[in-house]
Design an enzyme around this catalytic site. Structure first.
Site, mmCIF file in Angstrom:
data_model
loop_
_atom_site.group_PDB
_atom_site.id
_atom_site.type_symbol
_atom_site.label_atom_id
_atom_site.label_comp_id
_atom_site.label_asym_id
_atom_site.label_seq_id
_atom_site.Cartn_x
_atom_site.Cartn_y
_atom_site.Cartn_z
ATOM 1 N N ARG A 154 0.828 -1.220 0.000
ATOM 2 C CA ARG A 154 0.000 0.000 0.000
ATOM 3 C C ARG A 154 0.855 1.261 0.000
ATOM 4 O O ARG A 154 0.586 2.202 -0.758
ATOM 5 C CB ARG A 154 -0.954 0.012 1.194
ATOM 6 C CG ARG A 154 -2.070 -1.006 1.072
ATOM 7 C CD ARG A 154 -2.935 -1.032 2.296
ATOM 8 N NE ARG A 154 -2.099 -1.354 3.448
ATOM 9 C CZ ARG A 154 -2.441 -1.163 4.708
ATOM 10 N NH1 ARG A 154 -3.603 -0.625 5.004
ATOM 11 N NH2 ARG A 154 -1.639 -1.495 5.682
ATOM 12 N N ASN A 188 -6.139 -2.740 1.950
ATOM 13 C CA ASN A 188 -6.120 -4.192 2.063
ATOM 14 C C ASN A 188 -7.556 -4.691 2.112
ATOM 15 O O ASN A 188 -8.423 -4.052 2.708
ATOM 16 C CB ASN A 188 -5.407 -4.635 3.340
ATOM 17 C CG ASN A 188 -3.904 -4.533 3.244
ATOM 18 O OD1 ASN A 188 -3.337 -4.383 2.165
ATOM 19 N ND2 ASN A 188 -3.243 -4.623 4.379
#
EC number: 3.6.1.7
Length: 100
Positions: free
Chosen positions: A18, A36
């Site tokens: 990320r 996520n």
């Protein structure tokens, strides 16, 4: 501006995916978000120029060090992802999930 939404499948959680995606997107002047998912994938939505989005998609297929990207799925209708932030954010929970 065009908008794209992707799911990235593989070893993509717990490896900095990320943060790497956010840095890559900001470098490309994209706005959007990455998060996520409970199923172990990473989901993202971004908008920007066609060229920047194509560069992002190529980068997603490689991923950062320590990740393993098995597959990148481009979703057909990113408009359902709702309004995008003015920058590129890391989101910590998928809608309806109890954990990151």
């Amino acid at each position: 501006m065009p908008r794209r939404s992707y799911s990235v499948i593989g070893r993509v959680q717990g490896v900095g995916f990320r943060s790497w995606t956010r840095r890559t997107a900001l470098r490309l002047d994209l706005r959007g978000w990455v998060r996520n998912e409970p199923d172990g994938t990473v989901r993202l939505c971004a908008d920007g120029t066609d060229e920047a989005l194509a560069t992002l998609e190529t980068a997603l297929r490689k991923g950062p060090m320590f990740s393993r990207v098995d597959h990148v799925v481009k979703h057909d209708d990113p408009a359902h992802e709702g309004p995008l932030p003015d920058t590129f954010d890391i989101r910590f929970r998928a809608p309806g999930s109890a954990s990151e």
